[in-house]
Scaffold this active site. Structure first.
Site, mmCIF file in Angstrom:
data_model
loop_
_atom_site.group_PDB
_atom_site.id
_atom_site.type_symbol
_atom_site.label_atom_id
_atom_site.label_comp_id
_atom_site.label_asym_id
_atom_site.label_seq_id
_atom_site.Cartn_x
_atom_site.Cartn_y
_atom_site.Cartn_z
ATOM 1 N N HIS A 301 1.153 -0.956 -0.053
ATOM 2 C CA HIS A 301 -0.226 0.420 0.247
ATOM 3 C C HIS A 301 0.895 1.288 -0.074
ATOM 4 O O HIS A 301 0.658 2.474 -0.304
ATOM 5 C CB HIS A 301 -0.672 0.023 1.299
ATOM 6 C CG HIS A 301 -1.972 -1.067 1.127
ATOM 7 N ND1 HIS A 301 -2.628 -1.206 -0.369
ATOM 8 C CD2 HIS A 301 -3.169 -1.354 2.397
ATOM 9 C CE1 HIS A 301 -3.696 -1.819 0.286
ATOM 10 N NE2 HIS A 301 -4.324 -2.825 1.563
ATOM 11 N N GLU A 537 -1.643 -1.886 -33.345
ATOM 12 C CA GLU A 537 -0.694 -2.654 -31.461
ATOM 13 C C GLU A 537 -0.133 -4.344 -32.000
ATOM 14 O O GLU A 537 -0.410 -4.589 -31.516
ATOM 15 C CB GLU A 537 -1.993 -2.659 -30.847
ATOM 16 C CG GLU A 537 -3.245 -2.503 -30.351
ATOM 17 C CD GLU A 537 -3.468 -1.942 -29.535
ATOM 18 O OE1 GLU A 537 -3.259 -1.933 -28.182
ATOM 19 O OE2 GLU A 537 -5.034 -2.116 -29.409
ATOM 20 N N ASP A 561 1.390 -2.906 -26.155
ATOM 21 C CA ASP A 561 0.841 -4.251 -27.046
ATOM 22 C C ASP A 561 1.560 -4.098 -28.270
ATOM 23 O O ASP A 561 2.017 -5.300 -28.483
ATOM 24 C CB ASP A 561 -0.607 -4.279 -27.098
ATOM 25 C CG ASP A 561 -1.338 -4.064 -26.016
ATOM 26 O OD1 ASP A 561 -0.836 -5.167 -25.744
ATOM 27 O OD2 ASP A 561 -2.228 -4.226 -25.630
ATOM 28 N N CYS A 608 -0.532 6.537 -28.590
ATOM 29 C CA CYS A 608 -0.080 6.733 -28.092
ATOM 30 C C CYS A 608 0.020 5.675 -26.141
ATOM 31 O O CYS A 608 -0.446 5.596 -25.143
ATOM 32 C CB CYS A 608 -1.969 6.392 -27.346
ATOM 33 S SG CYS A 608 -2.800 4.761 -27.979
#
Ligand code: PEP
Ligand code: MG
Length: 677
Positions: A301, A537, A561, A608
């Site tokens: 955390h 991708e 990807d 992107c």
């Protein structure tokens, strides 16, 4: 009574996320539902109880339902389990991977041997100088005072109510800064409603214990059961139980929330064995410049919260760090996991210089972040933001986004038991469009697959989910999801402001089918013109870009990807991470081919993937002809500033050099040489 035996095939077993989906589904039925793993039995409606079973991948569990709707319950749970209970794979920490040489800040070499060095693991990147504060919370003493059962029960329930109130307020406070923090609070809120915890407290009270003692016994037993499972991920959950437990104990014992930094001046480096999410969030973030814990890994955390708050952190640090005296000056380097206590004057001066340099740089970059970016020779490059939820839009605009270049819509579909309706999606799209006030929005349709299954659709188990029914491939069998999403987008669309793109397109027939459907729906709705594009991708899409360009208005290259598929290196597998550098010439050649094919057909190309914010890659990408870039919010100002320092003819030369290289390392080496000249 109905009973079924099932194998849990989730990659990490029945961990927090799938356990939550499972017990939320179970709660929808009236019958009693139990789940058994070997000799351990749990109430299926209690997420904590389900976690205590410690169900690992491949384990066979028995589910037993008893009551009116037992048949429906078993069928629903069976379907949900076989489709993966909405589990999403953990993403590895990538921050440090793409750090360019400029960003990999190193603490200056230690010159004076008297200074102590401490080492740990990088939890959150960044460098800071501050004074050590050894964090330790006072323990809450409870004494067993019992009045009568009803009074104790109502005292307990009002403490639960107060804790819910506190957590909701905290969530409202942090949600702007950190979606991770907000998610952790969600888990805590869920625990406050856990039937098993409430029931066992009630039973303890009925047996004569006061509210505080009853609650303390219930949550410590539960936390112990979970931590005994000897599983790192579950250990974090047991800390959540303890954290929620302490909150209620504090309320029951009449203590006000502690502000441990109240009397201290910043900048502070907080050192602790471990920090609960509540501890971390309650610390005054205007004073804290670093976190350092001796426990926890990069997925703890503390690390998650520190990353999302932009505060450097070290986890799993040397235990001796706990012996450093309060107020000792130190340098924390979240990139390398090093902490120097009592640094000498040179080290401080150098670190200060670096901190000031990067701080000033970001500040300077922000000054011009709201202006458009063009190269020195006037070549304009629009810079957009990638976002995953609507709450990120304001931050993206503040940091200079000229629009949203990638809206990942998965958040709308995950972690729920029924798909979002057209109306719900329409309202969200409208909200985003309103916030953008005329700036463009590129919406990527649902990109879900075997690695991120949805509880409300049945999907086959796949041995290679990334090569399976992912992205647009799912739309064939789930036409309703696709059509509903498109209808909501068309309803919200404003002329020329909205673009839609499909993920994971790999073949022209596939694209044409989808495009026909897209056009039919839009025409039937008489919706305004919406540009249609595809993500590039998959290597086949890059190779066939010339043909695909005829069927779309634009391409957006998804290098995350594209890299994993080109190099056959799973982006979630840290073992093969060394191969997955998107600056690899194989990927650059595919980008080059894609851009040339698109431009030959007068179509524009955006990028992107993460490569867009890699400062070594940016000149190459501009040189290859990328028309616009979409990057993560934190990189917006930096990318715009860098574009202004480049010249397009130079970028073209750099791109040609990169294309001639044979490895990613060679590309990086050559770029470094060129930029030093
Ligand atoms: C990509 O693959 O590069 C991309 C931007 O999409 P995601 O990371 O959502 O798969
Ligand atoms: Mg992708």
């Amino acid at each position: 009574m109905k009973q079924i035996e099932l194998v849990i095939n989730n990659p990490s077993g029945l961990h927090a996320r799938p356990a939550k989906v499972f017990s939320n589904l179970a709660k929808q039925f009236n019958c009693n539902i139990q789940i058994t793993n070997a000799d351990k039995k749990a109430n299926a409606k209690s997420v904590i109880s389900v976690l205590t079973l410690g169900v690992h991948a491949g384990t066979s569990v028995t589910i037993e339902a008893n009551g009116d709707d037992e048949e429906e319950a078993i069928t629903a749970l069976e379907t949900a389990i076989s489709s993966g209970l909405g589990e999403e794979l953990n993403t590895p920490i990538t921050e440090s991977k793409n750090l360019s040489s400029e960003e990999s800040v190193h603490v200056p070499e230690r010159k004076n041997k008297q200074h102590a060095d401490f080492h740990g693991v990088s939890g959150a990147p960044g460098i800071a100088i501050g004074n050590i504060f050894q964090y330790s919370k006072s323990t809450i003493e409870v004494s067993n005072s019992f009045t009568d059962t009803n009074t104790e029960l109502s005292i307990f329930m009002s403490a639960v109510k107060q804790a819910t109130y506190e957590l909701t307020a905290l969530q409202a406070n942090v949600s702007d800064q950190s979606t991770d923090a907000a998610e952790i609070i969600d888990v805590h809120l869920e625990m406050l409603e856990d039937p098993e915890l409430i029931e066992s407290t009630r039973a303890n009270i009925e047996s004569g214990l006061g509210a505080a003692t009853a609650w303390q016994k219930s949550f410590t037993d539960m936390a112990l059961l979970i931590s005994d499972l000897d599983d790192e991920t579950l250990a974090e959950r047991s800390k959540d139980v303890k954290d929620v437990g302490d909150r209620i104990l504090r309320i029951l014992s009449g203590h006000e929330p502690e502000d441990l930094l109240l009397s201290r001046e910043g900048p502070i480096i907080v050192v602790a064995r471990d920090l609960s999410p509540s501890d971390t969030m309650a610390l005054d973030q205007t004073k804290v410049v670093g976190f350092c814990t001796t426990e926890g890994g990069p997925t703890s955390h503390t690390a998650i919260l520190a990353r999302s708050l932009g505060i450097p952190a070290i986890v799993s640090a040397d235990i001796q760090i706990l012996d450093i005296a309060d107020d000792t000056e130190a340098i924390i380097n979240g990139n390398t996991g090093a902490l120097i206590s009592k640094p000498d004057l040179n080290a401080i001066a150098e670190a200060k210089k670096l901190v000031a340099f990067y701080h000033k740089k970001h500040k300077d970059n922000l000054l011009t972040a709201h202006e458009s970016a063009a190269t020195k020779d006037g070549h304009r490059v629009p810079v957009f933001a990638n976002i995953g939820t609507p709450s990120e839009v304001p931050k993206a605009l503040l940091e200079g986004a000229e629009g949203i270049g990638l809206l990942r819509t998965e958040w709308l579909f995950l972690e729920r038991l029924t798909p979002p309706s057209e109306e719900e999606q329409f309202i969200v799209m409208q909200e985003i469009i309103t916030m953008l006030a005329g700036k463009p929005l590129v919406i990527r349709t649902l990109d879900i697959g075997g690695d991120k299954p949805l509880p409300y659709i049945t999907m086959k188990q796949e041995s290679n989910p990334f090569l399976g029914e992912r992205g647009v491939r799912l739309y064939m069998s789930q036409q309703d999801l696709f059509v509903t999403q498109l209808r909501s987008i068309f309803r919200a669309a404003k002329p020329d402001l909205i673009r839609v793109m499909f993920p994971m397109v790999s073949d022209r027939d596939e694209l044409r089918n989808l495009r026909d459907k897209f056009n039919d729906i839009r025409e039937n709705m008489s919706a305004p013109k919406v540009e249609l594009g595809i993500m590039i991708e998959v290597p086949s899409a890059a190779i066939m870009a010339e043909a695909l360009a005829e069927d779309v208005d634009f391409f957006s290259i998804g290098t995350n990807d594209l890299t994993q598929y080109t190099l056959a290196a799973d982006r979630l597998n840290p073992t093969v991470n060394y191969l997955a550098d998107a600056i690899h010439p194989a990927v650059l050649k595919l980008i080059d081919q894609t851009v040339s094919a698109a431009h030959a057909k007068n179509k524009h190309v955006s990028l992107c993937g993460e490569l867009g914010s890699d400062i070594q890659a940016l000149p190459i990408l501009l040189g290859l002809g990328i028309d616009e870039i979409s990057v993560s919010i934190s990189a917006l100002a930096k990318v715009k500033a860098l574009i202004r320092t480049l010249s397009l003819p130079d970028c073209k030369k750099i791109a040609q050099v990169a294309l001639q290289c044979s490895t990613a390392a060679e590309v990086r080496h050559k770029i470094k040489q060129l930029s030093n000249n």
